[in-house]
Enzyme design. Structure first.
Site, short mmCIF file in Angstrom:
data_model
loop_
_atom_site.label_atom_id
_atom_site.label_comp_id
_atom_site.label_asym_id
_atom_site.label_seq_id
_atom_site.Cartn_x
_atom_site.Cartn_y
_atom_site.Cartn_z
N SER A 1 52.77 45.33 22.57
CA SER A 1 52.73 46.74 22.97
C SER A 1 53.87 47.54 22.36
O SER A 1 53.78 48.77 22.25
CB SER A 1 52.79 46.85 24.50
OG SER A 1 51.61 46.36 25.07
N ILE B 1 45.80 38.87 14.30
CA ILE B 1 45.36 39.72 13.19
C ILE B 1 43.92 39.38 12.81
O ILE B 1 43.64 38.30 12.28
CB ILE B 1 46.32 39.56 11.97
CG1 ILE B 1 47.78 39.78 12.43
CG2 ILE B 1 45.92 40.53 10.88
CD1 ILE B 1 48.03 41.07 13.21
N GLN C 1 17.28 48.17 47.28
CA GLN C 1 18.21 49.32 47.22
C GLN C 1 19.58 48.91 46.66
O GLN C 1 20.21 49.68 45.93
CB GLN C 1 18.36 49.94 48.61
CG GLN C 1 17.09 50.65 49.08
CD GLN C 1 17.25 51.30 50.43
OE1 GLN C 1 18.34 51.37 50.98
NE2 GLN C 1 16.15 51.78 50.98
N GLU D 1 44.64 47.34 20.35
CA GLU D 1 44.77 48.77 20.04
C GLU D 1 45.32 49.56 21.23
O GLU D 1 44.94 50.70 21.45
CB GLU D 1 43.44 49.39 19.61
CG GLU D 1 42.61 48.57 18.66
CD GLU D 1 43.28 48.31 17.34
OE1 GLU D 1 44.38 48.82 17.11
OE2 GLU D 1 42.69 47.57 16.53
P1 TGC Z 1 57.48 56.64 19.26
O1 TGC Z 1 58.97 56.77 19.09
O2 TGC Z 1 56.83 57.34 20.38
O3 TGC Z 1 56.76 57.06 17.91
C1 TGC Z 1 57.23 56.60 16.67
C2 TGC Z 1 56.68 57.53 15.62
O4 TGC Z 1 55.25 57.40 15.62
C3 TGC Z 1 54.66 58.67 15.95
N1 TGC Z 1 53.50 58.38 16.79
C4 TGC Z 1 52.24 58.53 16.36
N2 TGC Z 1 51.76 59.00 15.21
C5 TGC Z 1 50.43 59.04 15.07
N3 TGC Z 1 49.60 58.65 16.05
C6 TGC Z 1 50.04 58.18 17.22
N4 TGC Z 1 49.18 57.77 18.15
C7 TGC Z 1 51.42 58.10 17.41
N5 TGC Z 1 52.21 57.68 18.43
C8 TGC Z 1 53.48 57.86 18.03
C9 TGC Z 1 55.73 59.44 16.67
O5 TGC Z 1 55.51 60.83 16.57
C10 TGC Z 1 56.95 59.00 15.91
O6 TGC Z 1 56.96 59.68 14.67
P2 TGC Z 1 58.37 60.12 14.00
O7 TGC Z 1 58.00 60.97 12.83
O8 TGC Z 1 59.12 60.87 15.06
O9 TGC Z 1 59.05 58.85 13.61
O10 TGC Z 1 57.19 55.08 19.26
P3 TGC Z 1 57.10 54.13 20.46
O11 TGC Z 1 56.96 52.73 19.94
O12 TGC Z 1 58.20 54.42 21.45
O13 TGC Z 1 55.69 54.55 21.09
C11 TGC Z 1 55.38 54.13 22.30
C12 TGC Z 1 53.91 53.66 22.34
C13 TGC Z 1 53.75 52.82 23.56
C14 TGC Z 1 53.00 54.88 22.43
C15 TGC Z 1 53.53 52.83 21.09
O14 TGC Z 1 54.46 51.83 20.89
C16 TGC Z 1 52.14 52.21 21.21
O15 TGC Z 1 51.11 52.86 20.97
N6 TGC Z 1 52.08 50.89 21.51
C17 TGC Z 1 50.83 50.14 21.50
C18 TGC Z 1 50.73 49.43 20.19
C19 TGC Z 1 49.34 48.92 19.94
O16 TGC Z 1 48.33 49.57 20.17
N7 TGC Z 1 49.25 47.73 19.35
C20 TGC Z 1 47.99 47.12 19.03
C21 TGC Z 1 47.98 46.78 17.58
S1 TGC Z 1 46.54 45.96 17.16
C22 TGC Z 1 47.06 44.84 15.96
O17 TGC Z 1 48.12 44.76 15.48
C23 TGC Z 1 46.06 43.96 15.46
S2 TGC Z 1 44.98 44.92 14.60
C24 TGC Z 1 43.52 44.60 15.38
C25 TGC Z 1 42.85 43.43 14.73
O18 TGC Z 1 43.32 42.96 13.69
O19 TGC Z 1 41.80 42.97 15.27
#
Ligand code: TGC
Length: 386
Positions: A140, A165, A281, A365
């Site tokens: 996460s 992955i 039902q 995701e």
């Molecule tokens: P944070 O500091 O909030 O943001 C870092 C930078 O990213 C930007 N940002 C986004 N940009 C585009 N779309 C989004 N949805 C974005 N969310 C954040 C943000 O503006 C910032 O940009 P900059 O220019 O200021 O540097 O980062 P954080 O890590 O504190 O964010 C928190 C959180 C929880 C939202 C984030 O970490 C998160 O979404 N975590 C979940 C990760 C996730 O979904 N992982 C699943 C990956 S799936 C995988 O790896 C396998 S692929 C699937 C497969 O192969 O089957």
């Protein structure tokens, strides 16, 4: 939606092109996925042999324009995803990893040379891609990744590990995200590069007709031309996750719809105490509750898809759809299983397979918890991640 589950004339909201694409993918799923999926699932077989057919249907990178891609709309991509996942979450995941993650990373952040080198072959299904963000100790919180790329002259040397992955062991190219001294960068790694290994994770109780892998990266030497030049930082991978999360909003409802239809059909034929289950039902209550959530879930998906096509879809709005539709889909699949009784635990019926798959879909995701906190931050203005 389908005629059986559509209570609100959902199809009247779609164009003739959208309906035609949906029907094309539905017919492919009916003839190529549904007759085979139980066997594939039982054996834990990933049907790499369907990749050429998915390419021929124009489903690989279908939302991208140029480079041999179909240039379809977000709504069309979503409708296709729902049909594929009505077959199996593994089939939609294949298309999602290839198109929404690997190809989108190259399309959004790659150089013109990288796009020309990889995208046409990936759209044609000649090259399979994967997307390495998650690590054994960074799920996460991808910002805590430890994979690292350092300079050695004009080359890069990549070390680290990735986990969960999709497609990695059958892929020819991996998009690997790693820390560098300047921040997180993306690298295009041909999987034949010395030091790259991908090992399928198993045995699994979910997504058995799909592959998720551990990747090891040991002194992987890459030329300068392998780095994605147009992004530094986590917004690179997050911008691709947005695409994949969007597809899940539709896909989860496809799995829910198929579960509902299996239960409805069974309830009409299964006699108990001299009348069909459908006449009770309690059964009707279950069926109606499922149908209401399916109709609402598709409406939400379509609304978000129209916003995406208008260029107005925000990441937190994607979280609304991913959280809601995964949560409701898994409830529907489990409730559908109860109507099937003991027969529902066999692979003769789809609901428990869908429910097990959706455990993965609600987790990858962005988990339910992550999307809840994204929306909590949106509502309150206070980030609760750390
Ligand atoms: P944070 O500091 O909030 O943001 C870092 C930078 O990213 C930007 N940002 C986004 N940009 C585009 N779309 C989004 N949805 C974005 N969310 C954040 C943000 O503006 C910032 O940009 P900059 O220019 O200021 O540097 O980062 P954080 O890590 O504190 O964010 C928190 C959180 C929880 C939202 C984030 O970490 C998160 O979404 N975590 C979940 C990760 C996730 O979904 N992982 C699943 C990956 S799936 C995988 O790896 C396998 S692929 C699937 C497969 O192969 O089957």
């Amino acid at each position: 939606m389908s005629d059986i589950s559509d209570l609100i004339d959902f199809d009247s909201l779609l164009t003739s092109e959208e309906l035609a694409l949906r029907d094309l993918v539905r017919s492919f799923v009916d003839s190529e996925i549904k007759p085979n999926i139980a066997g594939w699932y039982e054996k834990g077989h990933f049907p790499v042999e369907i990749v050429p057919q998915l390419a021929k249907l124009g489903l690989l990178g279908m939302h991208l324009k140029g480079y041999g891609c179909a240039g379809r709309s977000a709504v069309e991509y979503g409708l296709a995803g729902a049909e594929l996942e009505a077959g199996d979450s593994g089939t939609r995941t294949l298309v999602s990893v290839q198109g929404s993650l690997a190809m989108s990373a190259i399309y959004k952040h790659g150089s013109e040379d990288q796009k020309q080198e990889w995208l046409p072959a990936m759209a044609a299904g000649e090259v399979i891609g994967c997307f390495g963000l998650t690590e054994p100790t960074a799920g996460s919180d991808p910002g805590s990744m430890t994979s690292y790329a350092r300079r050695d002259g004009s080359d890069w040397i990549l070390n680290g590990a990735k986990r969960w992955i999709g497609l990695a062991s059958v892929a020819q190219v991996a998009v690997i995200w790693a820390q560098t001294k300047d921040g997180v960068r993306g690298f295009l790694v041909p999987t034949s590069t010395p030091g790259f290994t991908a090992t399928p994770i198993g045995p699994k109780l979910s997504m058995r007709s799909s592959i998720q892998c551990d990747i090891e990266l040991t002194d992987v030497r890459l030329p300068e031309s392998s780095v994605l030049p147009n992004v530094v930082g986590l917004k690179g991978p997050f911008s691709c996750l947005n695409e994949a999360r969007y597809g899940i909003i539709w896909g989860a409802m496809g799995a829910a719809r198929d579960s509902f239809e299996a239960a409805l059909d069974y309830s009409k034929g299964r006699m108990q105490f001299d009348k069909p289950l459908a006449g009770y039902q309690l059964t009707q209550q279950k069926l109606v509750d499922m149908a209401l959530e399916i109709n609402k879930g598709f409406l939400l998906a379509l609304h978000l898809g129209r916003l995406k096509d208008a260029g107005r879809l925000q990441p937190d709005q994607i979280s609304v759809g991913k959280l809601n539709n995964c949560r409701e889909a898994i409830k529907i699949a489990r409730e559908a299983r109860t109507i099937l009784g003991g027969n529902g635990i066999t692979l003769d019926y789809s609901p428990l397979r869908h429910a097990n798959n959706l455990e993965s879909v609600r987790t990858y995701e962005g988990t339910d918890e992550i999307h809840t906190l994204i929306l909590g931050q949106k509502l309150t203005g206070v980030p609760a991640f750390r």
